[in-house]
Motif scaffolding. Structure first.
Motif, PDB file in Angstrom:
ATOM      1  N   ARG A  15     -61.997 -42.085  28.651  1.00  0.00           N
ATOM      2  CA  ARG A  15     -60.935 -41.538  29.304  1.00  0.00           C
ATOM      3  C   ARG A  15     -60.819 -42.468  30.651  1.00  0.00           C
ATOM      4  O   ARG A  15     -59.794 -42.988  31.130  1.00  0.00           O
ATOM      5  N   GLU A  16     -62.037 -42.384  31.191  1.00  0.00           N
ATOM      6  CA  GLU A  16     -62.096 -43.128  32.590  1.00  0.00           C
ATOM      7  C   GLU A  16     -61.939 -44.697  32.539  1.00  0.00           C
ATOM      8  O   GLU A  16     -61.210 -44.994  33.282  1.00  0.00           O
TER       9      GLU A  16
ATOM     10  N   SER B 175     -58.139 -44.971  32.061  1.00  0.00           N
ATOM     11  CA  SER B 175     -57.589 -45.065  33.440  1.00  0.00           C
ATOM     12  C   SER B 175     -57.627 -46.017  34.347  1.00  0.00           C
ATOM     13  O   SER B 175     -56.671 -46.418  35.034  1.00  0.00           O
TER      14      SER B 175
ATOM     15  N   ASP C 162     -55.314 -49.069  32.938  1.00  0.00           N
ATOM     16  CA  ASP C 162     -53.993 -48.664  33.149  1.00  0.00           C
ATOM     17  C   ASP C 162     -53.756 -48.813  34.759  1.00  0.00           C
ATOM     18  O   ASP C 162     -52.568 -49.257  34.872  1.00  0.00           O
ATOM     19  N   TRP C 163     -54.596 -48.360  35.336  1.00  0.00           N
ATOM     20  CA  TRP C 163     -54.335 -48.659  36.918  1.00  0.00           C
ATOM     21  C   TRP C 163     -54.168 -50.183  37.328  1.00  0.00           C
ATOM     22  O   TRP C 163     -53.356 -50.764  37.837  1.00  0.00           O
TER      23      TRP C 163
END
Length: 335
Positions: free
Chosen positions: A285-286, A289, A292-293
């Protein structure tokens, strides 16, 4: 210091799994030296349990108590359902013990060592020969069976040692630093043997100074330090106790590096190498993230690497000791 993880293994029906080995408040001292200071363990049957600790931590003392070689000063311990204090014969009938120093007699052949062990277990000559033949084949010692054990390599002696231990068909085996001093190939061969034992339903209680060995083999790991269990859990659970996991981003474009530096929080920057470190537990998940950023900001990192703490980090954090993954020579624990 990180808090301990104390999992309880459970069966499919929600009940605790039967323990092959369990202790409660186990204590042992020699003079003013406290070696074990209230040890609690629950080791499910058919699993590999690894006890880690620096030299002198008391690993061998724990094995000696559980195998009835010495008595505890306090607390309780059960092995294969037998109390080590009140039913030592029941314990001995259920276990096998292989120490870091081989019990093989080098003056006689490998086969004769096996026959001697069969006699000690009161097997008939016919049964002793059958068991010997099966185990010599299983441990790839048939060709060397009639040669003096003194001519065996270190790995062959360890295989013979374990074969001798299995003559009595124990359901629980204590392996006290079984691969100390072996070359990498012999160590990996020994790992295969341990996995086969567990597949056959045997419970293995392993003490080791090789952290990769515990990581590779153990279902549960306990770290022993100053007479106490500093932490216990699976390898992954122990690694999560230690802070320091991070994602490392490396840039070749200084402008992209500066943009990321301005936008990201809680980072450690290295302007010379154009790298950023972002605290992270390494979870999917991290990572998603972060990626995606980067995409949404139009920033492209040339390299993304993930660092999570390993058992070396765990051992150092819990014991304050240097990592014992390459001992120069076999060493005994305190008593």
């Amino acid at each position: 210091m990180p808090s301990s993880v104390m999992p309880t293994s459970r069966r499919g029906d929600g009940q605790p799994a039967p323990a092959a080995v369990s202790t409660a408040g186990l204590r042992k001292s020699y003079g003013d030296k406290t070696v074990l200071d209230g040890i609690d363990l629950h080791i499910p049957a058919g699993s590999v349990f690894a006890l880690l600790g620096p030299n002198g931590a008391g690993k061998t003392t724990a094995v000696q108590i559980l195998s009835t070689l010495i008595t505890a000063d306090g607390g309780q311990a059960q092995v294969a359902g037998h109390d080590v204090a009140t039913s030592p014969d029941g314990v001995r009938a259920s276990i096998g013990v292989t120490g870091q120093f081989s019990a093989v007699d080098g003056l006689i052949t490998g086969e004769e060592n096996m026959f001697l062990m069969a006699d000690l277990h009161h097997l008939s000559k016919r049964e002793g020969r059958r068991v010997t033949a099966e185990l010599l084949e299983r441990f790839d010692l048939v060709e060397a069976a009639k040669k003096p054990a003194s001519t065996y390599s270190g790995g062959m002696k360890r295989r013979l040692d374990i074969a001798m231990t299995l003559v009595g068909n124990p359901r629980i085996i204590f392996l006290d630093e079984p691969t100390t001093g072996l070359d990498p190939r012999s160590r990996h061969n020994m790992w295969g043997i341990i996995r086969e034992l567990v597949t056959g339903g045997v419970t293995v209680f392993l003490t080791t100074q090789y952290l990769d060995e515990a990581d590779e083999l153990a279902d549960q790991i306990a770290v022993l330090n100053n007479g106490k269990i500093a932490a216990q859990g699976t390898a992954d659970e122990l690694k999560r106790l230690i802070p320091g996991g991070h994602v490392r981003l490396r840039f070749s474009d200084p402008s992209a590096y500066q943009a990321a530096t301005v936008a990201l929080r809680e980072i450690t920057r290295d302007d010379e190498s154009l790298t950023l470190q972002i605290p992270s537990d390494g979870s999917q998940r991290e990572l998603r993230s972060i990626l995606d950023w980067l995409d949404s900001a139009g920033i492209e990192a040339d390299e993304l690497t993930v660092h999570t703490p390993d058992l070396d980090d765990v051992f150092f954090a819990l014991t304050g000791s240097t990592v014992p993954n390459q001992p120069s020579q076999p060493k005994e624990d305190v008593r």
